[in-house]
Design an enzyme around this catalytic site. Sequence first.
Site, PDB file in Angstrom:
ATOM      1  N   THR A 156       0.957  -1.196   0.053  1.00  0.00           N
ATOM      2  CA  THR A 156       0.103  -0.220  -0.095  1.00  0.00           C
ATOM      3  C   THR A 156       0.829   1.394   0.155  1.00  0.00           C
ATOM      4  OG1 THR A 156      -1.712  -1.014   0.887  1.00  0.00           O
ATOM      5  CG2 THR A 156      -1.866   1.284   1.343  1.00  0.00           C
ATOM      6  N   LYS A 190      -7.212   1.334  -3.776  1.00  0.00           N
ATOM      7  CA  LYS A 190      -6.803   0.601  -2.530  1.00  0.00           C
ATOM      8  C   LYS A 190      -6.784   1.864  -1.555  1.00  0.00           C
ATOM      9  CE  LYS A 190      -4.929  -1.521   0.927  1.00  0.00           C
ATOM     10  NZ  LYS A 190      -5.598  -2.185   2.063  1.00  0.00           N
ATOM     11  N   LYS A 239      -1.406   6.776   8.292  1.00  0.00           N
ATOM     12  CA  LYS A 239      -0.352   6.882   7.070  1.00  0.00           C
ATOM     13  C   LYS A 239      -1.451   6.846   5.750  1.00  0.00           C
ATOM     14  CE  LYS A 239       0.889   3.491   4.882  1.00  0.00           C
ATOM     15  NZ  LYS A 239       1.719   2.190   4.300  1.00  0.00           N
TER      16      LYS A 239
END
Lengths: 289, 289, 289, 289
Positions: free
Chosen positions: B91, B167, B236
């Site tokens: 990711t 994502k 994050k």
Amino acid sequence: MDVGFIGLGRMGRALAACLVRAGHTVRVWNRSPEAAQAVAGARPVPTAAEAFAGDAAVTMLADDAALRAVIVEGGLLDAPDRPGLHLSMSTISVALARDLAAIHERAGVAYIAAPVFGRPDVAEKGALNIVAAGDPGALGRAGPLLDAMGAKTWPFGPVPERANAVKLAGNFMLVSAIEAMGEAAAFAEGHGVAGADLLDLLTNTLFASPVYKGYGASIAADRYEPPGFNLRLGAKDIRLALAAAEAVGVPMPFASALRDNLIEAIAMGDGDKDLAALARVAARRSGRP
Amino acid sequence: MDVGFIGLGRMGRALAACLVRAGHTVRVWNRSPEAAQAVAGARPVPTAAEAFAGDAAVTMLADDAALRAVIVEGGLLDAPDRPGLHLSMSTISVALARDLAAIHERAGVAYIAAPVFGRPDVAEKGALNIVAAGDPGALGRAGPLLDAMGAKTWPFGPVPERANAVKLAGNFMLVSAIEAMGEAAAFAEGHGVAGADLLDLLTNTLFASPVYKGYGASIAADRYEPPGFNLRLGAKDIRLALAAAEAVGVPMPFASALRDNLIEAIAMGDGDKDLAALARVAARRSGRP
Amino acid sequence: MDVGFIGLGRMGRALAACLVRAGHTVRVWNRSPEAAQAVAGARPVPTAAEAFAGDAAVTMLADDAALRAVIVEGGLLDAPDRPGLHLSMSTISVALARDLAAIHERAGVAYIAAPVFGRPDVAEKGALNIVAAGDPGALGRAGPLLDAMGAKTWPFGPVPERANAVKLAGNFMLVSAIEAMGEAAAFAEGHGVAGADLLDLLTNTLFASPVYKGYGASIAADRYEPPGFNLRLGAKDIRLALAAAEAVGVPMPFASALRDNLIEAIAMGDGDKDLAALARVAARRSGRP
Amino acid sequence: MDVGFIGLGRMGRALAACLVRAGHTVRVWNRSPEAAQAVAGARPVPTAAEAFAGDAAVTMLADDAALRAVIVEGGLLDAPDRPGLHLSMSTISVALARDLAAIHERAGVAYIAAPVFGRPDVAEKGALNIVAAGDPGALGRAGPLLDAMGAKTWPFGPVPERANAVKLAGNFMLVSAIEAMGEAAAFAEGHGVAGADLLDLLTNTLFASPVYKGYGASIAADRYEPPGFNLRLGAKDIRLALAAAEAVGVPMPFASALRDNLIEAIAMGDGDKDLAALARVAARRSGRP
């Protein structure tokens, strides 16, 4: 049971029909007679007082003002034929629910708050989820009616207004889900991914639930008419949630953001569209037509 | 196929094991050798270059910095034995994905972005949802690997970084769902309703989906350890989503609210707890212990 | 002029004293007689009706409920001695101001909305800024009273409730300034800069205005007692602003953020402190004691 | 003193001219020579290295990238003629300021961070407020330069990057003031009050400070061209503030709201207008043209 039903909007008619189907004797009444449509097998009565009588009365009205006007200002709780039980199914403020519980107690009428989750088409199938709270004995007596109208009744204890708090919490989560999908779709479109493709993936995997699938399909198709549940009503529910949250000292930043965005959506002319049209705010802000 | 696998965190080990199970020949490498655990049936190699070779290399690293350090700064794309295909499953930011796609093109290595949805325990069962984008021919060649690692691969066209955008959009919706549950639970508690009862109702009806059930259960139990996916990583991802949204001119008010709340959660000491601990922010703000 | 004054909180007493000083004949009345303090040179009267009489009556009450209770529910507009002019100086909702204007018109009493900017110590010096709106002729007649009570009267046309909208807009900007200082100070502290040093610089340069200097000094000293204007009243004004904004379809994201933070401040026990204590929310969220 | 000046945008030219006026010997250099305009009395030099020399060098560049490119990547700190002192006046990130302080220390060049408050027209009059931090001895040596360029220098201790944190905090408060005025004006307009009338009242009373008067006048006149400080640069500063706040664990909900609204303003085409055009977002959202 001998039941009076007050409030014959699309939701009310669906529920009254469920009661008829289950073999109950149902009298029906609506405030604006011209809007009242027949419910097959139910007997229309000319006054609210005639509906607010019998073993139980059920109310399904638009908002606080309507419920207050009919029941409190209409003086129904002083009527000699008042029912033993009032099943109050409208989505109303927690504050009004608390007031009504007290007023009913003084009048000797059991008060059950029983708001529902589900759209009218679900109600027509008797498949709603009902959230019910109030005196346990009264809840027991209301059982056959609740069973007739919903797939399942979720009990939330003896304090009626708590059922209304639960209903508002649920609607807050629902509108939050729409906003999240709207922002995610705008984000995806900004990166060249069709919002519909994104939502197809997510609402069939991590978010494969009724709310996401239903509203996600509207957003994916950019189709908001006819409304299943209109945006203006959603804005009302968020307003009620914020007021009830403030009353108990709970900040809700997501609800605040929703409030702003719903006001903008109404200002842009989407108040009468389906609640899913909230997603258009995120799209518009990013400069998409 | 002859596959190199780089990044042996819990997620990476699960995926490498899936490849072994499917009959592929798998070399594995991890940056910190002491953290590397054996993957049964896979052959550990002493350098990243020996893993970044063969028919395909798969990377599953913690963040932009790690991926950039190993692949770009490590000079792997200039190595003579570089693989024909790089399946990049971490990711990472949309910006880095775009850069990597360009760098790989110059190096003549096909670049497939293939981030995944699902926690490590889902990965261990080979049941992840994989979002894949990149050159159609390369995607076809990667098919057996993707099939071995996930339950389903969702194709998102030829531009790799779009898979990363998808994502991030999904993780944004996931964190939004947690925040909505947290606020709703704080609201309910304020009205005397146990948050657990509220979430039990909602995650079994309107919101009966994996994300709501999983995180809802943590919030209901007020249990955030051990972390499935820690809050700092969630923060994050929201930061990456906001940066990618700003890059294409999309305001995301929910994401902004999430960012503030995640910073507060970390400031309160919950950064290493499960992401569901975000719900504690709403509880704390309302004065609950 | 012969003036009745209703509402003898600290603000009301200051204004009544200004009228006495300017040579007007002043009768005074307060709802809770025990809270009423003498205003030198003014004559206490035992009933609201005796105060709501003469050339003009002035009201300075705490909120909508108090004003409505005294004037409307108290039936003062039907009293035979009702005044020719009602100068309504309380900070109330735009909706109530509109209602009152209509009710007064029917009763034949001129209604001037005249809310003020400034704290009680400013009022004591006759140095308030008064925002006035209502019938031009009545405004002219009220001139000597307004001149006695404020340094300057800012006319906002013939529609009374517009003065109340202006007052709420000003208070919204004021609370926004406090929030901005609170976040800026928390940010500075995080970087090792004393919030007091930051505010000293900014409130003496770019932001050298009464609001910033006054509230900035409280924040710099972290001193919020005794309150000049308490936080709970500030929260009320933001609630009124949000309601009035929603009524005309205006989203106000800063006001929404303020609302959440004020609720949190009250939940943390700061409701009776000075409004500047809002700055403590930002400090607390960043983990500072 | 013998001074080199790097960066001849409108702000840089104004400051270089101040230095010339004060009797200093000034060499000037600009990255894009075609954009460099003459500064009367200053000597243009053909390379950055020739400007980064002498008793002191001053830099006033657009952003992190420009400063990093010229000073760090340009290798100026390794040049034999590097100056004894670098007065770094650009508005840059706290992180870059920290890096630069460390790099200069290794190179034996004193590094003073000295960002400024004030627009170019203020700079031309030598009337800026300068925020300065760094080694006390170096700050003392820079005194004559700072005195020549600003009306007042506000010292913030020995750690250079703290001056940059202060600058970002001030700009955050400035953009917050604009947003608050924009929302207040939209609210007033919704109630039939001209935004200009509201701002005239408030910026001459409670908010009678340079920032409110300056930006308030633009909003009142709905005039945003030519830009004094463009919106895109304001968005950059809010981004820097949010990043610096996150680095030290400080949530800033107002800054987050500003970020969303600035992105929307840019998406709507106002990025090159004056920062005051942020007020148009609130107006547009309420459905006003």
